[in-house]
Write a protein that holds these residues in place. Structure first.
Motif, mmCIF file in Angstrom:
data_model
loop_
_atom_site.group_PDB
_atom_site.id
_atom_site.type_symbol
_atom_site.label_atom_id
_atom_site.label_comp_id
_atom_site.label_asym_id
_atom_site.label_seq_id
_atom_site.Cartn_x
_atom_site.Cartn_y
_atom_site.Cartn_z
ATOM 1 N N VAL A 167 -59.466 18.624 2.092
ATOM 2 C CA VAL A 167 -58.193 19.295 2.357
ATOM 3 C C VAL A 167 -58.507 20.548 3.162
ATOM 4 C CG1 VAL A 167 -56.170 20.411 1.347
ATOM 5 C CG2 VAL A 167 -57.195 18.453 0.211
ATOM 6 N N THR A 168 -57.630 20.874 4.107
ATOM 7 C CA THR A 168 -57.898 22.031 4.973
ATOM 8 C C THR A 168 -57.769 23.348 4.229
ATOM 9 O OG1 THR A 168 -55.608 21.966 5.717
ATOM 10 C CG2 THR A 168 -57.216 20.809 7.060
ATOM 11 N N THR A 169 -58.278 24.393 4.850
ATOM 12 C CA THR A 169 -58.320 25.729 4.261
ATOM 13 C C THR A 169 -56.934 26.330 4.097
ATOM 14 O OG1 THR A 169 -60.441 26.050 5.339
ATOM 15 C CG2 THR A 169 -59.324 28.017 4.552
ATOM 16 N N GLU A 170 -56.753 27.092 3.011
ATOM 17 C CA GLU A 170 -55.492 27.789 2.769
ATOM 18 C C GLU A 170 -55.460 29.121 3.520
ATOM 19 O OE1 GLU A 170 -52.856 26.663 1.420
ATOM 20 O OE2 GLU A 170 -53.775 24.801 0.751
ATOM 21 N N THR A 171 -54.259 29.516 3.921
ATOM 22 C CA THR A 171 -54.081 30.760 4.668
ATOM 23 C C THR A 171 -53.356 31.832 3.861
ATOM 24 O OG1 THR A 171 -51.934 30.071 5.529
ATOM 25 C CG2 THR A 171 -53.889 29.430 6.806
ATOM 26 N N GLY A 172 -52.789 31.448 2.735
ATOM 27 C CA GLY A 172 -51.968 32.371 1.958
ATOM 28 C C GLY A 172 -50.484 32.178 2.205
ATOM 29 N N THR A 173 -50.151 31.440 3.274
ATOM 30 C CA THR A 173 -48.741 31.172 3.592
ATOM 31 C C THR A 173 -48.511 29.693 3.887
ATOM 32 O OG1 THR A 173 -49.126 31.654 5.933
ATOM 33 C CG2 THR A 173 -48.370 33.478 4.541
ATOM 34 N N ARG A 174 -49.515 28.864 3.730
ATOM 35 C CA ARG A 174 -49.382 27.456 4.095
ATOM 36 C C ARG A 174 -48.838 26.584 2.975
ATOM 37 N NH1 ARG A 174 -53.810 22.859 5.716
ATOM 38 N NH2 ARG A 174 -52.298 21.516 6.738
ATOM 39 N N THR A 175 -49.280 26.821 1.724
ATOM 40 C CA THR A 175 -48.983 25.907 0.621
ATOM 41 C C THR A 175 -48.428 26.648 -0.581
ATOM 42 O OG1 THR A 175 -50.866 24.556 1.335
ATOM 43 C CG2 THR A 175 -49.941 24.073 -0.830
ATOM 44 N N TYR A 176 -47.316 26.150 -1.107
ATOM 45 C CA TYR A 176 -46.740 26.670 -2.347
ATOM 46 C C TYR A 176 -47.142 25.733 -3.478
ATOM 47 C CZ TYR A 176 -43.289 28.425 -5.688
ATOM 48 O OH TYR A 176 -42.671 28.974 -6.789
#
Length: 198
Positions: free
Chosen positions: A92-101
């Motif tokens: 799974v790709t890296t999280e940015t802090g605003t990508r996934t809830y």
């Protein structure tokens, strides 16, 4: 009991006042499971609740029938470097802090089950989120819950075991959120993943 459920929104600054209600509903809903499964204990849930409510962007919706709380849903955005995907058996790709809830909890008290309340809480929590997608975990021993989320448009990514003592094996699931593209959920392309909830 009536079907005229009013849904109220809450944010992190309201979490301390809301905490007793969330714990009371959890203790009732999971009373049977907690008798045999230490992972379902109210004390373990309370620790997790405190962890979640401290996260930036935590949000919660609670359904009320008059003055009776009937259920709730809550979650928070995954931060950069999140360990959420750490036990996932696919990439799974890296999280940015605003990508996934991350939808952490969704529960409804017994008298209000099979009334559409769970779906209303789910949709109300997620409809206006600014993130591209939502994620959740479903215990693999609960295939009916997994199937329910799939019927709501969630896609299964694969198996995941959280780094928590006694944690069961979960299905990790994803749902594209409509406001990221302006399209209805069912027309969104599935988020990038290797395979196929909570």
């Amino acid at each position: 009991m009536t079907t005229g459920i009013a849904i109220r929104h809450y944010t992190g600054d309201q979490a301390p006042a809301l905490r007793p209600l969330l714990l009371d509903v959890y203790t009732e809903v999971y009373a049977d499971a907690a008798r045999t499964d230490p992972f379902a204990s109210p004390d373990r849930f309370a620790e997790g609740l405190d962890h979640w409510t401290a996260r930036p962007g935590w949000s919660c919706v609670v359904g009320y029938d008059g003055d009776q709380p009937v259920g709730y849903a809550y979650g928070a955005p995954l931060p950069p470097g999140s360990r959420w995907w750490g036990g996932l058996l696919t990439d799974v790709t890296t999280e940015t802090g605003t990508r996934t809830y991350a939808l952490s909890e969704l529960m409804v008290r017994t008298p209000w089950r099979k009334t559409g309340t769970a779906r209303r809480l789910h949709d109300t929590l997620l409809t206006h989120r600014p993130e591209q997608r939502a994620t959740l975990l479903v215990d693999q021993d609960h295939p009916k819950v997994h199937a329910l989320y799939r019927s709501w448009g969630w896609t299964t990514l694969g198996g995941l075991r959280p780094r928590l003592p006694g944690a069961p094996l979960f299905h990790a699931m994803l749902l594209g959120l409509p406001q990221a593209s302006g399209l209805p959920r069912h027309t969104r392309e599935a988020p990038a993943s290797r395979t196929s909830p909570s």
